[in-house]
Structures are given as C-alpha cells and as structure tokens.
Design an enzyme around this catalytic site. Structure first.
Site, PDB file in Angstrom:
ATOM      1  N   HIS A  74       0.856  -1.205   0.000  1.00 56.05           N
ATOM      2  CA  HIS A  74       0.000   0.000   0.000  1.00 56.05           C
ATOM      3  C   HIS A  74       0.881   1.239   0.000  1.00 56.05           C
ATOM      4  CE1 HIS A  74      -3.884  -1.989   1.172  1.00 56.05           C
ATOM      5  NE2 HIS A  74      -3.047  -2.901   1.610  1.00 56.05           N
ATOM      6  N   TYR A 202      -9.640   4.138   8.094  1.00 56.01           N
ATOM      7  CA  TYR A 202      -9.965   4.386   9.496  1.00 56.01           C
ATOM      8  C   TYR A 202     -11.121   5.386   9.544  1.00 56.01           C
ATOM      9  CZ  TYR A 202      -5.391   2.384  10.694  1.00 56.01           C
ATOM     10  OH  TYR A 202      -4.315   1.536  10.829  1.00 56.01           O
ATOM     11  N   PRO A 294      -4.315  -1.405  18.900  1.00 53.99           N
ATOM     12  CA  PRO A 294      -4.008  -1.731  17.499  1.00 53.99           C
ATOM     13  C   PRO A 294      -4.288  -0.589  16.509  1.00 53.99           C
ATOM     14  CG  PRO A 294      -5.901  -2.973  18.267  1.00 53.99           C
ATOM     15  CD  PRO A 294      -5.341  -2.300  19.457  1.00 53.99           C
ATOM     16  N   LYS A 298       0.871  -1.200  15.316  1.00 53.16           N
ATOM     17  CA  LYS A 298       2.274  -1.232  15.751  1.00 53.16           C
ATOM     18  C   LYS A 298       2.676  -2.494  16.510  1.00 53.16           C
ATOM     19  CE  LYS A 298       3.372   2.578  13.920  1.00 53.16           C
ATOM     20  NZ  LYS A 298       4.109   2.449  12.632  1.00 53.16           N
TER      21      LYS A 298
END
Ligand code: FAS
Ligand code: PHB
Length: 393
Positions: A74, A202, A294, A298
């Site tokens: 990505h 998100y 999350p 990471k």
C-alpha cells in the site's frame, strides 16, 4: 532431561519464532519453548499490517517469499470523518515509503515452515515454564512436557512470551517499572470471505471508531469500536455490517461487500510498557515488554523491531565478542517502543468516541482531522510514523 543451547527462547509467537530464525541463519543455536500447541498459536487472528522496515527484516531473515507473493503493498491509508469524503494519507508521496498488508497468521505459518526446514528445536505444549539464575553465566528455564520435567541451560534467556507470560515476572519489582493505560472500549473484529476495500480505511464517527482492512483479495478484516461489556452474542452479522457501513460513511460504506463472518472476536485496548527490557542475561522482546492499542498497527511491528535489535546484539556477541548492541538493547528498543506507544495513543484518542466525550471533544477531534487534511506537513508526520521510522544504526 537437560538441553544445552546458546539462547533459550520462551514463546513461539512471531517474536520468538523470528528470533530463532535470524539466529539460526547466523549459526547461533536456540531452543524455543511454547506452552500452547502449534495449531493454537496459528488459530489466533491478530495483526495485518507490516511496516516497511518489518518487510525488509523478514526478507533478510529468509521468510519474505510468500509475503511478497501474497501480500498487498500500500502507498497509503485513508481516514473518513464528519460525513466528508475520505482523506488518503499518501505515504509514498510524503516520505517515499509503503506498508504491506499481510496477516500475522500466514507470517506465523511462514516462520514455522522455515523452522521445520532448519530442523530448529521448537518444543510445543510445554507448560510450567520457570526461569532460573538469569543473573548468572548459565541461566536456565525448566518446564514440563509429556509429564516429565525438562531443563534448558543457555548463555541467554529471551522472554518472547507475550503480555501474560512469565519472563517479565523474573525481573524483581525493585528493578521493573511498568506504565499502563487502559481504554474504556474494545474492538469487535470480524473476518469475512469477501473482497476487501482497496485501501485500509480508518473512521472517526459520532457512533464510534471503525476500520476496514484486508488479508487477501477474498478475505476482509473489519473492526468497530464497542463497549467493553459487550458480548459477541450482542453482535449479529447484520448489526455489525450496519454499524460498520454507517461509520465508514455513505461513499466508503457503500463500497463494502458484506457476507457471513467466519471469525468474530472482541479485544480490549491497552497501552503498556515494561522497563528495562534486560535483566542480567534475560532479555524481553515483543508483547512480553509492551502492548499498544491496534489503532496504529504497531504491535506486531514492535515485536519485529525488538527482534531486529536483539538478534543484532547476539550476533555481535557471538561473532565479534563485543557487547555494544546487547548493552544498548533495552534503551534502543525502548526509544522505538515509546515512539510507537505515543503514536498509537494519539491515533486512538483522535479516532475513537470516549464514553465521557462531549460535543466539544467530538468537534475538536474533527477540527484536528480537518487540519490534517489541510496540511502536507501534518500528513507527512503521520505518514512517516505509520510506515515506521528508520531503525537506529
Ligand atoms: P504473542 O503473544 O504473539 O506470542 C507469545 C507466545 O508466548 C504465545 O504463543 C504464548 O502461547 C506463549 N507463552 C505465553 N506464556 C508462556 C509461558 N509461560 N511459557 C511458554 N510460552 C508462553 N497487532 C497489530 O499490529 N495489529 C492488530 O490488529 C493486532 N490485533 C491483535 C488482536 C489481539 C486479540 C491480540 C491479543 C493482539 C493483537 N495485536 C495486533 C498484537 C499482536 O499482533 C502482538 O503484537 C504480537 O502477537 C506480538 O508477538 P509476540 O511478542 O510474539 O507475542
Ligand atoms: C488489521 O488488518 O488487522 C489491522 C490493520 C490496521 C490496524 C489494526 C489492525 O491499525
């Protein structure tokens, strides 16, 4: 029975398996002791995003072939909020980097396959691990297997046994410092055999956070924020899809291909750091030393960076008889850990709806996101942290 080795590793998750792999390729012997079965470790659904530094560590460790074949590279990720169209944070344009969508489960399979190819010593279903003499020259771990007691004597012991492991407990409370923050919500995650959205998205929404992710062209991973006291029975597939598509907004939500969930789970969110990550000849790596929410993707990447730093120190120790990297491991690893802990906390604060949140709080979240959309500098800052800062030399 007593086994002798150079490095005794507790835990056969990604940290322990990758450490064994890197050491094995450098001619350093290790034994990995895992309390669960191999199948139980592989059944756990966890991470899905690899920083580019992690991709390079895995390639260098000889376990990148299937990742490169099946993983999805990505150039950035998207954020949606306030009913507006999505903001694509172009990581490639801002900082010339990328990230890879590749599930922790296939990665774990790749690590186990490489271990089998090496004839590596992994002992599964080994409960009751105890640590001994970690301040001495020959630290050891004991465990039971098939009803018999076993002992592994080594030069070093590495606790890769996760948040609920035993290794961290071997550091006296007079030495160990812990830092913890629990978040007042959880993530309900599902897996569905449906084509995912092209990008990772998100969402900040007044009903709560949502996330669209992927594992492969026919396997999607989605999450919605939920109250900590929710149970899986409270969430039918229909309710999940309705919440997810509402929170992603009409444009992005309208692109979601729904289908029956093949996995559904609720995970709590916390930030946790244990210092130091070394005590005598005991080292901690991965979730044994730190946990992040999350939101910043990471957790798995920190396990990989810890192993990168620690394996470099062990290879220097055995190769050159020098311990500069081992002696600096804890401080060096913790600098990266705290940077990721802060970023993950910031992303979580920015994107979730907190139970005591007021309209003012929601509005300031949206204004911060509007600023992010208006500033290439702000986007570059998010881009370099999401893709992963460079490893220290
Ligand atoms: P792990 O916990 O993976 O492995 C530790 C191993 O040690 C386990 O196999 C355990 O059985 C073993 N062990 C424990 N105690 C032992 C003992 N006493 N003796 C012997 N063995 C013992 N990260 C992300 O980046 N993105 C995500 O979306 C994400 N989702 C997650 C969801 C959940 C429910 C959880 C729990 C974590 C999630 N994570 C996510 C974080 C996760 O990926 C971890 O960062 C990663 O598994 C860390 O790897 P390890 O440090 O190897 O720890
Ligand atoms: C996932 O694909 O599981 C995933 C992706 C990004 C995150 C967390 C989880 O921030």
């Amino acid at each position: 029975m007593t086994i002798t080795t150079q490095v005794a590793i507790i835990g056969a998750g990604p940290a322990g398996s990758l450490l064994s792999q890197i050491l094995g390729r450098a001619g350093i012997d290790s034994v990995v002791v895992e309390r669960s079965s191999r199948s139980h470790v592989l059944e756990r659904i966890r991470a899905g995003v690899l920083e580019w530094g992690s991709v390079e560590v895995l390639r260098d460790a000889g376990v990148g072939e299937r990742m490169d074949a099946d993983g999805h590279v990505h150039d950035g990720a998207s954020i949606v909020w306030g009913g507006r169209d999505h903001l694509f944070i172009d990581i490639n344009r801002h900082v010339g980097s990328h990230f890879m969508s590749y599930g922790q489960t296939p990665l774990q399979e790749d690590l186990y396959a490489a271990a089998a190819e090496r004839g590596a010593r992994f002992i599964f279903e080994a409960p009751d691990v105890e640590l001994h003499d970690v301040l001495g020259d020959r630290p050891a771990i004991t465990f039971t297997a098939n009803g018999e007691s076993h002992r592994v004597e080594a030069d070093f012991v590495v606790g890769c046994d996760g948040y609920h492991g035993v290794a961290r407990q071997a550091i006296p409370s007079t030495v160990l410092r812990t830092f913890e923050k629990e978040y007042p919500f959880g993530w309900l995650g599902i897996m569905s055999e449906t084509p995912p959205l092209p990008d990772i998205v998100y969402a900040n929404h007044e009903r709560g956070f949502a996330l669209a992710s992927q594992r492969n062209p026919m396997l999607s991973r989605y999450y919605v924020q939920c109250p900590l006291d929710d149970a899986l029975d409270d969430w039918s597939d229909d309710r999940f899809w309705s919440e997810l598509t509402t929170r992603l907004g009409p444009t992005i939500g309208g692109q979601v291909v729904t289908g029956p969930s093949i996995e559904k789970s609720i995970a709590p969110l916390r930030s946790f750091v244990a210092e130091p990550m070394r005590y005598g000849n005991l080292f901690l790596a991965g979730d044994a030393a730190h946990i992040v929410p999350p939101t910043g993707a990471k957790g798995l990447n920190l396990a990989i960076s810890d192993v990168h730093y620690l394996s470099r120190g062990l290879i220097q120790h055995y190769g050159d008889g020098v311990d500069t990297y081992l002696d600096s491991y804890s401080d060096m690893a913790l600098r990266r850990v705290w940077s990721a802990v802060r970023f993950s906390w910031w992303m979580t604060k920015l994107l979730h709806r907190f139970p005591d949140q007021t309209e003012f709080d929601q509005r300031t979240q949206e204004v911060e996101l509007d600023y992010l959309a208006s500033s290439a500098f702000a986007q570059a800052s998010v881009a370099e942290q999401y893709a992963g800062l460079p490893f220290e030399i």
